[in-house]
Write a protein that holds these residues in place. Sequence first.
Motif, short mmCIF file in Angstrom:
data_model
loop_
_atom_site.label_atom_id
_atom_site.label_comp_id
_atom_site.label_asym_id
_atom_site.label_seq_id
_atom_site.Cartn_x
_atom_site.Cartn_y
_atom_site.Cartn_z
N CYS A 123 0.84 -1.20 0.00
CA CYS A 123 0.00 0.00 0.00
C CYS A 123 0.87 1.26 0.00
O CYS A 123 1.89 1.34 0.70
N HIS A 126 0.08 3.99 1.22
CA HIS A 126 -0.14 4.83 2.40
C HIS A 126 1.02 4.63 3.37
O HIS A 126 1.94 5.43 3.37
N VAL A 127 0.97 3.58 4.17
CA VAL A 127 2.12 3.32 5.05
C VAL A 127 2.66 1.91 4.91
O VAL A 127 3.35 1.42 5.81
N GLY A 128 2.34 1.23 3.82
CA GLY A 128 3.07 0.02 3.49
C GLY A 128 2.46 -1.30 3.93
O GLY A 128 3.15 -2.32 3.90
N CYS A 129 1.20 -1.33 4.33
CA CYS A 129 0.59 -2.63 4.63
C CYS A 129 0.41 -3.41 3.33
O CYS A 129 0.29 -2.81 2.25
N CYS A 144 -6.97 -2.17 1.09
CA CYS A 144 -5.93 -2.32 2.11
C CYS A 144 -6.61 -2.43 3.47
O CYS A 144 -7.42 -1.57 3.83
N CYS A 198 -5.50 -2.03 6.46
CA CYS A 198 -5.03 -1.20 7.57
C CYS A 198 -5.88 0.05 7.76
O CYS A 198 -6.36 0.33 8.86
N HIS A 199 -6.07 0.83 6.69
CA HIS A 199 -6.84 2.07 6.83
C HIS A 199 -7.84 2.21 5.69
O HIS A 199 -8.25 3.31 5.35
N GLN A 200 -8.16 1.10 5.09
CA GLN A 200 -9.23 1.01 4.09
C GLN A 200 -8.98 1.81 2.81
O GLN A 200 -9.92 2.25 2.16
N SER A 201 -7.77 2.02 2.45
CA SER A 201 -7.52 2.62 1.13
C SER A 201 -8.01 1.63 0.08
O SER A 201 -7.81 0.42 0.19
N PRO A 259 -6.81 6.94 2.80
CA PRO A 259 -5.73 7.92 2.99
C PRO A 259 -4.56 7.81 2.01
O PRO A 259 -3.71 8.69 1.98
#
Length: 376
Positions: free
Chosen positions: A300, A302-305, A319, A321-324, A338
């Motif tokens: 991802c 965003h922050v790599g999940c 994703c 982690c934060h639903q991207s 995000p």
Amino acid sequence: MNEQDSHSTGGEVTPTGEFGSSAVRLDEGHVVGDGGIPERFENPGFAPHIHRGADLDEVAAKRAERSVGGLFVISILGTLGFIVAYFAIDERVTMFVPGIGQTNALHLVLGVTMAASLLGIGFGAVQWAKTLMPDEEEVEMRHPMRSADEHREGFVAILGDGAETSHLNRRPLIKYAMGGALGLFAVPVVLPLIGGLGPMPGDALSVTFWNGEKEEDGKYPNKPLRLMRDPQNTPIKASEVTIGSVFHVMPEGLLDLEHHLLEEKGKAAVLVMRLDPDDIKSQKEKDWGHQGIVAYSKICTHVGCPVGLYEQQTHHLLCPCHQSTFDVTQDCKVIFGPAKRPLPQLPITVDDEGYLISKGPFKEATGPSFWERGSA
Ligand code: FES
């Protein structure tokens, strides 16, 4: 005695009258009164001021100035020695020191030079205060925590006069030597911190295993690599990728490695899926794919999940982690969440045997984009 009501310098106690005329009396240091004022106060008295040599004799003052400046210069030399030793002495070199024995030369020299640097500043400041700073005794009575406005203004004015009263303008040698000593002193503090951060990342953030191994000339071969199932480590034929199926993929050779596996996998992980070519809205995506089969970074932006969920009906990658959410039919652009940029696409084709291979590496960095200010 309410000490706020008086101000004393040089053996005199002067009432200010702020607490009423009956509150304060001064005579030989004894104070009597009412209103919560102690009945007796012993004035400790003041020793007569003894002038120092530097107060009376300009030659002695110059001598003191030179000794203060010399101490700051010692600090400068110590700091410069520290810097030179840090770069010049191999940390594997040892030396014999009587009483200690064989010891690490770099650590020893760094310690000695750092000591000279610190002590030079410390002794210089003490010597300056003892020989040249004004040494008249002054007593300031205790005040409430918040000073009166006029006192606060006075304090600001005193600060403004600081340079004048410290004689800095009249002692340029001290001024510049101390400035140099203090300024350089920051270097040995910061240097190990910077050195401790390790090597610069170089191209490590933008290069993945899909680029191949770095060659002697510093370039990457960027040769085609087969797409291998993760974790089976087997190649994938295009005919095996049916519409709606998803493959977790690694570049050929990566899963054979034992070292740096996790780090490399994190950057090179790819998802492969097949869409109906008519559903793909981007010509570039079609060109970089093969008959509706497309490959995107699994990491991802965003922050790599790891992007872990593929919705077959909507062609969305999610994703956890934060639903991207990324739309696979539109270059994996972000449609929710995000993340700030699409998942990078890996250009693919097939080899002579029908196995999926890369046409080259990723054209942009995979993973979080917080360090890529331009593309975020
Ligand atoms: S890491 Fe994927 S949305 Fe935050």
